[in-house]
Design a protein around this motif. Structure first.
Motif, PDB file in Angstrom:
ATOM      1  N   ARG A  46       0.893  -1.117   0.116  1.00  0.00           N
ATOM      2  CA  ARG A  46      -0.012  -0.087   0.079  1.00  0.00           C
ATOM      3  C   ARG A  46       0.804   1.448   0.062  1.00  0.00           C
ATOM      4  O   ARG A  46       0.485   2.386   0.183  1.00  0.00           O
ATOM      5  N   HIS A  61      -0.199   4.646  -1.111  1.00  0.00           N
ATOM      6  CA  HIS A  61      -1.178   5.332  -0.424  1.00  0.00           C
ATOM      7  C   HIS A  61      -0.297   6.639   0.185  1.00  0.00           C
ATOM      8  O   HIS A  61      -1.127   7.845   0.531  1.00  0.00           O
ATOM      9  N   PHE A  62       0.864   6.715   0.137  1.00  0.00           N
ATOM     10  CA  PHE A  62       1.627   8.065   0.612  1.00  0.00           C
ATOM     11  C   PHE A  62       1.416   9.040  -0.245  1.00  0.00           C
ATOM     12  O   PHE A  62       1.560  10.172  -0.039  1.00  0.00           O
ATOM     13  N   ASN A  71      -2.564   9.980  -0.638  1.00  0.00           N
ATOM     14  CA  ASN A  71      -3.038  10.598   0.854  1.00  0.00           C
ATOM     15  C   ASN A  71      -1.852  11.413   1.463  1.00  0.00           C
ATOM     16  O   ASN A  71      -2.038  11.285   2.648  1.00  0.00           O
ATOM     17  N   ALA A  72      -1.309  12.313   0.845  1.00  0.00           N
ATOM     18  CA  ALA A  72      -0.037  12.823   1.304  1.00  0.00           C
ATOM     19  C   ALA A  72      -0.730  13.814   2.360  1.00  0.00           C
ATOM     20  O   ALA A  72      -1.809  14.259   2.331  1.00  0.00           O
ATOM     21  N   THR A  73      -0.044  13.988   3.471  1.00  0.00           N
ATOM     22  CA  THR A  73      -0.523  14.630   4.683  1.00  0.00           C
ATOM     23  C   THR A  73       0.486  15.640   5.121  1.00  0.00           C
ATOM     24  O   THR A  73       1.606  15.119   5.816  1.00  0.00           O
ATOM     25  N   MET A  89       6.400  12.111   8.592  1.00  0.00           N
ATOM     26  CA  MET A  89       6.715  10.653   7.891  1.00  0.00           C
ATOM     27  C   MET A  89       6.092  10.697   6.483  1.00  0.00           C
ATOM     28  O   MET A  89       6.962  10.570   5.298  1.00  0.00           O
ATOM     29  N   SER A  90       5.026  11.749   6.173  1.00  0.00           N
ATOM     30  CA  SER A  90       4.707  12.032   4.974  1.00  0.00           C
ATOM     31  C   SER A  90       5.740  12.708   3.997  1.00  0.00           C
ATOM     32  O   SER A  90       5.774  12.761   2.858  1.00  0.00           O
TER      33      SER A  90
END
Lengths: 381, 265
Positions: free
Chosen positions: A83, A86-87, A90-92, A97-98
């Motif tokens: 997965r 997803h980084f 769904n970057a945050t 960490m993102s």
């Protein structure tokens, strides 16, 4: 009122981060440190460049191989590695960490471009003749055009910029975790960098024993590597002292938490003594080797032991910080057990990462003229 | 020194429990649209913004029967050895008199007002709902376990079956069906009270009003503003207690581990 408390039933959780994390932090730290070590000899000018060129050859090889393998270890530490995309969907922005997941590929690409540009003149020369190596060189040189020095310098500086980004994010990612007081200190990110430099210089010295082409340059490389180790160890000692003092002046719970663990847990005591002995031994040995080297005696036959010890110090620091700290239960009494299993979540993961790195190193050594002129001359007689 | 420190912590706990309670009325979702700096709380999503779930645990009623632990396990199918809730049990002995007492401390996710596990999530898989419940979308979770590290209460774990982060959700799926969480439903002493703290008529609101000065929260110094309040709490247990573990590693004469109940390898 003096009371003693027994916790009757204590759940024991497994550690959430595996030794893969240690491997990533170790390799990526060597990667950015070796990148810095490669700069004077690659983009420097005049005497400076000349003096550091032999070192730069090894440093480029090290930064490339470690940069290639480190993300594999990071991926393996995810419990759902498939997965990973997803980084990016769904970057945050609130998560270090993102931010790291954006920086890492940029860093990787810039290092690839930098090392490729540095090796390209040799690759272009290696196209002559027939056979496997020349055909690889033909593919990898991407034509006859000459990259200007300005391009090499620019790409090197871009890679350096991302390297600082990696230093910042890997350190901050750990240091912001308030729930683990041992991590929650601003000194930790600095310590990651200084011990990373120690390990990178150690690896340079180690590879210098077996992989350097020129007999003469090798003593210089050792002297430079030893100097880097000495300085980085000295800064590490200063940082450790500053951390300790900050604890006593009440600015950080990190020191108190460390002392508490050392007091309560025999594993921690052993680790603390080990760390101290290894650090002091490394410093003394590096000093002795440098002294001998300065007196024009050859240290080639034993300096690699100093290199190995430097690698150990860099790796063990990360093991201590990332794995041992996870054994401190946050709520319950006692310590979780640190069990290194044989499988891919344990020993095989550790050995496998190093194996992959070694494979990358050997493949490059086999097919790419990373040693530049000297290697080509040797091959063509 | 330890005692003094704990006494101070106790004071902080009381104050913080108060502070955590006061703004409830005034917060009413001031979800500012300011660009969020690193490690700040992202905007809440889903859930009913008119509610704020919380729990009050009346330790005077807890007998440590672990019915909550078991019913939670059955309801939420956590793997053996992992717990969304568990009751810590301590034997406290007075060294001068030899008397001893037992302390029961039910633990679960505190559904913090400032949950440190949420901003660290790199893929927004874990988030706080508008009703305050912190949940994990395990279809999105990459299993990086960063949230497990960030929680000061060890309330999160990596579920080996799903390989994603797992935690107590106040049984959000049951709340939505107008049922009580499994742990509350099964509590024989009625020690666990869950409810909407925004509704003045709810039992939890009434009890909070009644016992406001006695309520404590775990690890208040972490600034997480936990929304699980303890009544009848002993200050020595607010943080990781200075305790000896028992029934952890049961070893035979040769030092080989023989009796750990949840050991699966």
């Amino acid at each position: 009122m003096n009371s003693s408390i027994i916790e009757i039933l204590t759940p024991r959780y497994e550690l959430a981060w595996y030794p893969w994390a240690v491997q990533y932090f170790f390799l990526i730290a060597i990667s950015y440190s070796a990148l810095l070590l490669s700069l004077p000899g690659t983009i420097g000018r005049g005497q400076l460049a000349q003096r550091w060129q032999p070192m730069a050859r090894l440093a480029l090889l090290i930064t490339l191989t470690c940069t290639l393998v480190a993300p594999v270890a990071l991926l393996a530490d995810l419990h759902q590695p498939m997965r990973f995309w997803h980084f990016y969907t769904n970057a945050t922005p609130t998560s270090w960490m993102s931010i790291g997941s954006i920086l890492l590929p940029l860093y990787l690409i810039s290092v690839l471009a930098y090392v490729w540009l540095a090796w390209r003149p040799a690759l272009q020369k290696a196209r002559a003749g027939s056979g496997f190596r020349p055909s690889i060189a033909k593919v990898l040189s991407f034509g006859d055009w000459q990259a200007s020095r300005a391009i090499l310098t620019t790409v090197a500086l871009v890679a350096t910029l991302f390297a600082f980004g990696i230093m910042l994010y890997t350190g901050a990612e750990i240091a912001i975790i308030k729930a683990r007081p041992l991590w929650h200190t601003n000194w930790l990110p600095i310590m990651f960098v200084t011990t990373g430099m120690v390990a990178a210089a150690g690896l340079v010295i180690l590879l210098n024993r077996w992989m350097s082409p020129e007999r003469e340059g090798r003593e210089d490389i050792n002297r430079q590597g030893l100097k880097v180790i000495l300085i980085a160890m000295l800064i590490s000692a200063l940082v450790a002292t500053a951390w300790f003092v900050s604890g006593f002046s009440g600015h950080s719970d990190s020191v108190a938490a460390a002392l508490q663990s050392i007091q309560a847990n025999s594993d921690w005591r052993l680790s603390a003594i080990w760390a101290l002995v290894a650090g002091v031994t490394l410093f003394v040995l590096a000093g002795l080797a440098l002294k001998a080297g300065n007196q024009a005696r050859s240290v080639l036959n034993w300096a690699w032991i100093v290199g190995l010890l430097a690698l150990h110090v860099g790796w063990a620091f990360r093991w201590m910080v990332l794995m041992e700290v996870q054994t401190v239960a946050k709520n319950t009494a006692g310590y979780y057990q640190l069990v290194v299993e044989l499988g891919s979540y344990g020993l095989m993961g550790i050995i496998g990462t190093f194996g992959l790195w070694l494979a990358a190193l050997l493949l490059i050594d086999l097919f790419i003229p990373w040693q530049g002129k000297a290697q080509l001359e040797a091959q063509h007689g | 020194m330890d005692f003094a420190r704990r006494a101070i912590l106790g004071q902080i706990a009381k104050l913080t429990a108060g502070a955590a309670l006061v703004p409830l009325a005034s917060i009413t979702m001031s979800s500012s649209a300011v660009a969020s700096p690193i490690n700040s709380q992202p905007a809440r999503r889903e859930g009913d913004a008119s509610k704020r779930y919380g729990m009050l645990i009346d330790l005077r009623q807890c007998i440590g029967c672990q019915a909550c632990t078991v019913s939670c396990h059955i309801e939420n199918e956590a793997p053996l050895g992992n717990f969304r809730t568990i009751v810590s049990q301590y034997e406290v002995s007075n060294e001068s008199t030899g008397d001893f007492a037992t302390m029961m401390l039910p633990r679960l996710c505190n559904q913090c007002e400032n949950p440190p596990c949420v901003p660290v999530c790199p893929v927004q898989a874990t988030f706080q709902r508008k009703d305050g419940i912190v949940v994990v979308d395990n279809e999105a979770c990459v299993g990086c376990a960063y949230c497990v590290q960030a929680c000061p209460y060890d309330a999160r774990f990596i579920n080996k079956k799903t390989q994603t982060a797992d935690k107590c959700t106040f049984c959000a799926h049951r709340l939505e069906a107008n049922l009580l969480p499994a742990c509350v439903e099964s509590c024989v002493g009625g020690a666990r009270i869950i409810g909407d703290m925004r509704a003045p008529s709810s039992q939890i609101s009434k009890m909070i009003a009644q016992h406001r000065s006695e309520l404590m929260v775990l690890k208040p110094e972490q600034g997480t503003l936990p929304q699980v309040y303890y009544l009848g709490m002993d200050e020595r247990f607010l943080s990781r207690p200075q305790a000896e573990p028992a029934l952890w590693d049961v070893r035979d004469m040769d030092g080989k581990e023989i009796g750990y109940e949840f050991l699966d390898h």
